[in-house]
Each structure stands twice: as C-alpha cells, then as structure tokens.
Design a protein around this motif. Structure first.
Motif, PDB file in Angstrom:
ATOM      1  N   LEU A 110       0.821  -1.211   0.000  1.00 47.70           N
ATOM      2  CA  LEU A 110       0.000   0.000   0.000  1.00 47.70           C
ATOM      3  C   LEU A 110       0.855   1.263   0.000  1.00 47.70           C
ATOM      4  O   LEU A 110       0.505   2.265  -0.628  1.00 47.70           O
ATOM      5  CB  LEU A 110      -0.925  -0.006   1.223  1.00 47.70           C
ATOM      6  CG  LEU A 110      -2.040  -1.055   1.245  1.00 47.70           C
ATOM      7  CD1 LEU A 110      -2.791  -1.012   2.570  1.00 47.70           C
ATOM      8  CD2 LEU A 110      -3.009  -0.853   0.085  1.00 47.70           C
ATOM      9  N   PHE A 173      -1.514  -6.782 -14.245  1.00 47.17           N
ATOM     10  CA  PHE A 173      -2.496  -5.806 -13.767  1.00 47.17           C
ATOM     11  C   PHE A 173      -2.212  -4.382 -14.238  1.00 47.17           C
ATOM     12  O   PHE A 173      -3.143  -3.684 -14.664  1.00 47.17           O
ATOM     13  CB  PHE A 173      -2.592  -5.867 -12.243  1.00 47.17           C
ATOM     14  CG  PHE A 173      -3.943  -5.441 -11.721  1.00 47.17           C
ATOM     15  CD1 PHE A 173      -5.061  -6.242 -11.912  1.00 47.17           C
ATOM     16  CD2 PHE A 173      -4.102  -4.237 -11.055  1.00 47.17           C
ATOM     17  CE1 PHE A 173      -6.297  -5.855 -11.443  1.00 47.17           C
ATOM     18  CE2 PHE A 173      -5.335  -3.841 -10.588  1.00 47.17           C
ATOM     19  CZ  PHE A 173      -6.443  -4.653 -10.777  1.00 47.17           C
ATOM     20  N   LEU A 177      -4.877  -2.271 -16.483  1.00 48.07           N
ATOM     21  CA  LEU A 177      -5.419  -0.988 -16.048  1.00 48.07           C
ATOM     22  C   LEU A 177      -5.255   0.080 -17.127  1.00 48.07           C
ATOM     23  O   LEU A 177      -6.155   0.913 -17.331  1.00 48.07           O
ATOM     24  CB  LEU A 177      -4.724  -0.542 -14.762  1.00 48.07           C
ATOM     25  CG  LEU A 177      -5.111  -1.293 -13.478  1.00 48.07           C
ATOM     26  CD1 LEU A 177      -4.224  -0.854 -12.323  1.00 48.07           C
ATOM     27  CD2 LEU A 177      -6.581  -1.079 -13.138  1.00 48.07           C
ATOM     28  N   THR A 194      -1.182   3.396 -13.031  1.00 49.30           N
ATOM     29  CA  THR A 194      -1.339   1.963 -13.296  1.00 49.30           C
ATOM     30  C   THR A 194      -0.587   1.127 -12.263  1.00 49.30           C
ATOM     31  O   THR A 194      -1.107   0.110 -11.764  1.00 49.30           O
ATOM     32  CB  THR A 194      -0.824   1.612 -14.701  1.00 49.30           C
ATOM     33  OG1 THR A 194       0.502   2.143 -14.868  1.00 49.30           O
ATOM     34  CG2 THR A 194      -1.732   2.169 -15.782  1.00 49.30           C
ATOM     35  N   TYR A 197      -2.247   1.709  -8.484  1.00 50.25           N
ATOM     36  CA  TYR A 197      -3.471   0.947  -8.219  1.00 50.25           C
ATOM     37  C   TYR A 197      -3.192  -0.552  -8.176  1.00 50.25           C
ATOM     38  O   TYR A 197      -3.818  -1.292  -7.406  1.00 50.25           O
ATOM     39  CB  TYR A 197      -4.524   1.256  -9.277  1.00 50.25           C
ATOM     40  CG  TYR A 197      -5.002   2.694  -9.290  1.00 50.25           C
ATOM     41  CD1 TYR A 197      -4.825   3.515  -8.185  1.00 50.25           C
ATOM     42  CD2 TYR A 197      -5.611   3.236 -10.419  1.00 50.25           C
ATOM     43  CE1 TYR A 197      -5.247   4.844  -8.192  1.00 50.25           C
ATOM     44  CE2 TYR A 197      -6.044   4.556 -10.440  1.00 50.25           C
ATOM     45  CZ  TYR A 197      -5.854   5.347  -9.330  1.00 50.25           C
ATOM     46  OH  TYR A 197      -6.269   6.653  -9.344  1.00 50.25           O
ATOM     47  N   ALA A 198      -2.254  -1.012  -8.997  1.00 50.23           N
ATOM     48  CA  ALA A 198      -1.921  -2.438  -9.000  1.00 50.23           C
ATOM     49  C   ALA A 198      -1.335  -2.853  -7.656  1.00 50.23           C
ATOM     50  O   ALA A 198      -1.656  -3.931  -7.130  1.00 50.23           O
ATOM     51  CB  ALA A 198      -0.940  -2.743 -10.127  1.00 50.23           C
ATOM     52  N   TRP A 200      -1.925  -1.447  -4.742  1.00 48.98           N
ATOM     53  CA  TRP A 200      -2.991  -1.433  -3.745  1.00 48.98           C
ATOM     54  C   TRP A 200      -3.874  -2.675  -3.867  1.00 48.98           C
ATOM     55  O   TRP A 200      -4.229  -3.289  -2.864  1.00 48.98           O
ATOM     56  CB  TRP A 200      -3.829  -0.169  -3.904  1.00 48.98           C
ATOM     57  CG  TRP A 200      -3.055   1.080  -3.587  1.00 48.98           C
ATOM     58  CD1 TRP A 200      -1.851   1.183  -2.924  1.00 48.98           C
ATOM     59  CD2 TRP A 200      -3.411   2.416  -3.938  1.00 48.98           C
ATOM     60  NE1 TRP A 200      -1.436   2.476  -2.841  1.00 48.98           N
ATOM     61  CE2 TRP A 200      -2.371   3.270  -3.447  1.00 48.98           C
ATOM     62  CE3 TRP A 200      -4.480   2.989  -4.606  1.00 48.98           C
ATOM     63  CZ2 TRP A 200      -2.406   4.646  -3.613  1.00 48.98           C
ATOM     64  CZ3 TRP A 200      -4.511   4.372  -4.768  1.00 48.98           C
ATOM     65  CH2 TRP A 200      -3.483   5.187  -4.275  1.00 48.98           C
ATOM     66  N   PHE A 201      -4.214  -3.023  -5.076  1.00 50.25           N
ATOM     67  CA  PHE A 201      -4.976  -4.254  -5.309  1.00 50.25           C
ATOM     68  C   PHE A 201      -4.198  -5.464  -4.802  1.00 50.25           C
ATOM     69  O   PHE A 201      -4.745  -6.364  -4.150  1.00 50.25           O
ATOM     70  CB  PHE A 201      -5.272  -4.414  -6.802  1.00 50.25           C
ATOM     71  CG  PHE A 201      -5.665  -5.817  -7.192  1.00 50.25           C
ATOM     72  CD1 PHE A 201      -6.956  -6.276  -7.016  1.00 50.25           C
ATOM     73  CD2 PHE A 201      -4.716  -6.684  -7.740  1.00 50.25           C
ATOM     74  CE1 PHE A 201      -7.304  -7.577  -7.371  1.00 50.25           C
ATOM     75  CE2 PHE A 201      -5.059  -7.979  -8.105  1.00 50.25           C
ATOM     76  CZ  PHE A 201      -6.359  -8.422  -7.914  1.00 50.25           C
ATOM     77  N   GLY A 202      -2.892  -5.501  -5.086  1.00 51.48           N
ATOM     78  CA  GLY A 202      -2.066  -6.633  -4.668  1.00 51.48           C
ATOM     79  C   GLY A 202      -2.019  -6.788  -3.162  1.00 51.48           C
ATOM     80  O   GLY A 202      -2.034  -7.917  -2.650  1.00 51.48           O
ATOM     81  N   ALA A 204      -4.350  -6.002  -0.956  1.00 54.29           N
ATOM     82  CA  ALA A 204      -5.610  -6.584  -0.491  1.00 54.29           C
ATOM     83  C   ALA A 204      -5.706  -8.058  -0.862  1.00 54.29           C
ATOM     84  O   ALA A 204      -6.110  -8.903  -0.049  1.00 54.29           O
ATOM     85  CB  ALA A 204      -6.786  -5.808  -1.084  1.00 54.29           C
ATOM     86  N   ALA A 205      -5.321  -8.406  -2.095  1.00 58.79           N
ATOM     87  CA  ALA A 205      -5.412  -9.798  -2.549  1.00 58.79           C
ATOM     88  C   ALA A 205      -4.478 -10.691  -1.750  1.00 58.79           C
ATOM     89  O   ALA A 205      -4.834 -11.833  -1.408  1.00 58.79           O
ATOM     90  CB  ALA A 205      -5.072  -9.873  -4.039  1.00 58.79           C
TER      91      ALA A 205
END
Length: 511
Positions: A110, A173, A177, A194, A197-198, A200-202, A204-205
C-alpha cells in the motif's frame, strides 16, 4: 509387522500415515501462495521501473535490488527454525507466520507506490521482501506437514500452479489498467497510476488469500505429528555432537574468503556492492565459530548453533540439488533485474525511463512476465506430472531447465517484441520445474522434525545467487556492455545449462 484393529489388518506404516487430502484440501493448503506471488510479481516486474522513475540509473539497479535477496537469506532459516518449534494452539505451527507476514506485506504494498524519494522506495522494498519471506518460507514446510509422501508431488504442483496464477495476475495488472483507461504516465516523473493501483490491489489480494488458508486448514498438533513419524518432536543431539566435533578450519576459511573478496574490490575496482558479498562470507565464518565455541564449552546449540550445524550437515541429495538451485536462480534474477531495460532499450528504442515509449515497453514486460507465469501454472498441473511419471523427476527438471535456456537465448534472434511471447513459453516451463521439481524430490528425503529449517536453508541457494547477480553482474555489465544489457541474457542461458548439468548428479544419486 501387522496388528489386528477392529477385525481389520493394518500395518504399522499405514497407521502412521497422514490422511489423504482431496483436491479441495490441496487447494486450501496452498491458496495463500496465490496472494504471496501476486506480491512477488508486482515487486519483480515493477521495482526497476519504480526505481528508474524516481531517478536511479541502470548502473545502480543491482545495488538497490540487493535488499531483497539479503532479506531472504537472513529471514528464511530463522523463520524455518522458529516454525519447527512453534505451537500456538488453534492457530498452529506455520499459520502464525503466514498471517504476520501477510499483514506486513500488505502494508508495504500500500505504501510503496507513494514513495517520495528513492531511499524510501529502497527501504520499502526491504520491508516488502522481508514480509513476503516470513509468509513464504513456512508454506514450503506446510505441504510436508500436511501431506503424506505419496502426495508431495501433487501438493507442490498445486502450489506451483497458484504461484503461476498469482504471478499472472500481479504481472498483468498494470497493463490491464492502462487498457481500461488508467493513466500509464506520471506528470513530472514519479510512479504512474497503473502501478499505484496495481500495488494497492495486490496488498488486499495478498492478505485475503493468506487469510483463506489460515481459516480453512487445521494443522496437526505436536502429538498427532509424533504419531505420524517416530522422530517428530524431540530435539536430537546430532547438531550439538556435530558442532562439538568440528574444528575451526572451515570457519577461518569462510572468514578468509570474505576478506579476499573485500580486498578484490579495492584491487580491481569492482562495484561497491561486492563489499556486501565479502561481508556475508566473513559473517558466516564468524557465526559458525561462535556456535562451535559455545557447544565446546558445554552450552546448548541454540538457534545459531542449530542453523550452522544443520547447514553443514545437509543430506547428500540436498547438497546436489542445492547446486542446481544456485545456477537456476542466478538465471532468474538476471531476468528479473534486466528484462525491463532490455525490452525498453533493445526492442522499443527507449532506454530513458521518462520516455512514453519506455513506459510502453515496461508494460509489455508485464505481459511477458504474465505469460511465463501462465505457462508455468499450466505446465505444473499437466506437462510436469506426465513427464515425471515417464522419465522421473530429475530428468523432468533437466528438460525444464533446457527449455528455459532456449527461451533466454532466443532474445538474440527476435526483433519484434511481440514474438518474445514465444521465448516466455520456454521460460515458463523452466519456472514451473524450478518451483516444483526440487521440492518434490527433496521433501520425501528430509527428516520431518526439521522440515522448516531445511526448507529455509535450501532457500540459501535461492538468495545467494541473487546476491551474486546483484553485486558481480553490475560490475560485469558496467565494464563489458554498459549500454547493451541484452547480453545479460546470454549469462542467464548459460546459467540454466549449468543447472541442467548439475541435475545429472542428482539423477546419478537417485539411481
């Protein structure tokens, strides 16, 4: 020997075997690796991009990458040793480390794309890699804990499939994006949306997938593990005895090798990162000397003594596999550091990170990395099991390594970057084999009570070559082809050929 149990014949061996896991069980055991590999994929495909976007030069990339393998070298044996001796009730033995590492890694993902300066990004790479290693190392031992020997190959194949799938998601990702309209350029420099955001997504996943494994699995208690194998929980005196019998000659040799390496930096004007390599060699010699002195004076081996003793007392099969791992991971780390500048410079004509064409080339690297990881996921569940049954695990690994060498060599024959997708097929087969075959060969031959520490020590031969690449390869690149990093692919191909040659010794030992 047989005994009567409820009117049925049952052998002692069958009575101590672990219950067979269904495919759903295999899924749950390894699903956390899906998120961990998303984190590794984002790191591997984008950290050079982030560093260059924040102003570093191509020459300085290896130095910045040193933090990652150094962290693995220190963290994994320690975590392996600790997890062998941990039991936290319902949370278990390995799962506390999964969860703690996932929380820290999610935080790092993050924060990483918000790095205001190069130094901050380098520090966050260290935090990220330390956290991923805390989660990853126990997962290798977890398969051995949860599965009987006849399911080890299947367990590591499923784990490899999740590694490949997670890497596809993490690698592709940013590219996806961009095609959804997210900006792939940062005005005035910095990290594009790009990538931001990738990451941040990573984060959480990664956390959610590890949490899935934690919540859907139940580890065997120490009493249950003792029932599965007779040497399970008691600490034997073999490590203490081995250390007590050792002299100081090998320790002094390690210290001397470290001193010689440091002297070579001064004498030959090598890159300053080579100092780190010399320091590590000397530090291991000093650590082994301290452990030997402690044991000879009547003390217990302790963590340091156990790690040093187990490292020097590795089983013969593990030593031969370690050599193949050394060359295999040398090739992989060369690829991870250099693919972005190679593709952007040699195939897109844009060595400058501020160029839009550079960002386009970097996004294509994400696609290439996603491709080899996708191939790996498929090969792990289809090609490798088929070959293993027909020609054996060692020969299957040799085949995979040769495919990877051909993939790296093909970079010199291709002119259109789209055709690099063909190269990644060979790389993907090699990647699947590197992730599955050595562990499948190794798991059944290790003493179960030391599975964590041995898996952690086996990782030494994953991270030491990375340190060598990050230190020595920088000097090689600077002096021989400072503006043509594509030549590093020749070193990668040659390294995989040496790994395949080393595997012939494993085949000879297995018969």
């Amino acid at each position: 020997m047989k005994r009567e149990t409820g009117g049925e014949n049952m052998t002692d061996e069958a009575a101590t075997r672990r219950p067979r896991q269904s495919w759903a069980g295999l899924w749950n055991i390894s699903f956390g690796f899906f998120g961990i590999q998303i984190g590794f994929a984002l790191q591997n495909a984008n950290m050079s991009r982030i560093f260059q976007s924040l102003g570093t030069s191509l020459d300085d990339l290896p130095a910045l990458w040193v933090a990652a393998p150094l962290t693995g070298l220190l963290v994994q044996p320690i975590i392996g040793h600790m997890s062998d001796r941990t039991w936290l009730g319902r949370l278990g033995r390995r799962r506390p480390y999964f969860l703690a590492g996932a929380l820290l890694a999610a935080f790092a993902l993050l924060v990483m794309p918000e790095s205001p300066a190069l130094l901050f990004a380098a520090v966050m790479l260290w935090v990220l890699d330390a956290s991923l290693n805390i989660s990853m190392e126990p997962f290798r031992a977890f398969v051995g804990d949860m599965l009987d020997k006849d399911q080890h190959a299947a367990g590591y194949a499923v784990q490899t499939a999740f590694i490949g799938t997670g890497a596809v998601v993490g690698s592709i990702f940013p590219w996806a994006l961009e095609h959804l309209g997210v900006s792939n350029q940062a005005m005035g420099g910095g990290v594009p949306d790009t990538v931001r955001y990738a990451f941040w997504f990573g984060g959480a996943a990664l956390f959610l997938s590890v949490l899935w494994t934690v919540l859907t699995t139940r580890e065997y208690s120490p009493d249950e593990m003792a029932g599965f194998h007779h040497d399970a929980v008691e600490e034997s005196g073999d490590t203490v005895q081995a250390l007590a019998a050792r002299g100081f000659g090998p320790s002094l040799a390690w210290i001397g090798a470290g001193a010689a390496t440091i002297a070579a930096v001064v004498a030959f004007g090598l890159e300053k990162e080579v100092y780190l390599l010399g320091g590590l060699l000397a530090a291991y010699g000093l650590a082994s000397m301290i452990a030997i002195v402690s044991v000879k004076r009547g003390g217990t081996a302790g963590m340091l003594g156990n790690i040093v003793g187990d490292f020097s007392g590795m089983p013969p099969l593990m030593k031969r596999l370690a050599l193949a791992q050394f060359f295999s991971w040398s090739a992989l780390f060369i690829m991870w550091i250099n693919t972005t500048p190679i593709v952007a410079g040699a195939f897109y004509g844009a060595p400058d990170a501020k160029s839009p064409l550079y960002q386009e080339g970097a996004n294509w690297v994400d696609v290439l990395f996603a491709t080899y990881n996708g191939v790996a996921a498929i090969a792990a569940l289809t090609l490798l099991p088929l070959l293993s049954r027909r020609i054996g695990q060692a020969r299957t690994h040799i085949f995979g390594l040769l495919c990877g060498a051909a993939g790296y060599a093909s970079f010199f024959l291709i002119r259109d970057p789209k055709f690099l997708l063909i190269s990644e097929i060979g790389v993907g087969i090699a990647w699947a084999s590197i992730l599955a075959m050595p562990y499948a060969i190794l798991a059944s031959s290790l003493p179960q009570r030391k599975l964590g520490i041995y898996m952690g020590l086996f990782n030494v031969f994953v991270v030491v070559p990375q340190l060598l690449v990050a230190t020595v390869m920088g000097s090689v690149t600077k002096y021989f082809f400072p503006t043509e990093p594509i030549w590093t692919m020749a070193f990668a191909a040659g390294s995989l050929l040496l790994a395949a040659l080393a595997m012939t010794r494993v085949q000879a030992l297995k018969g």
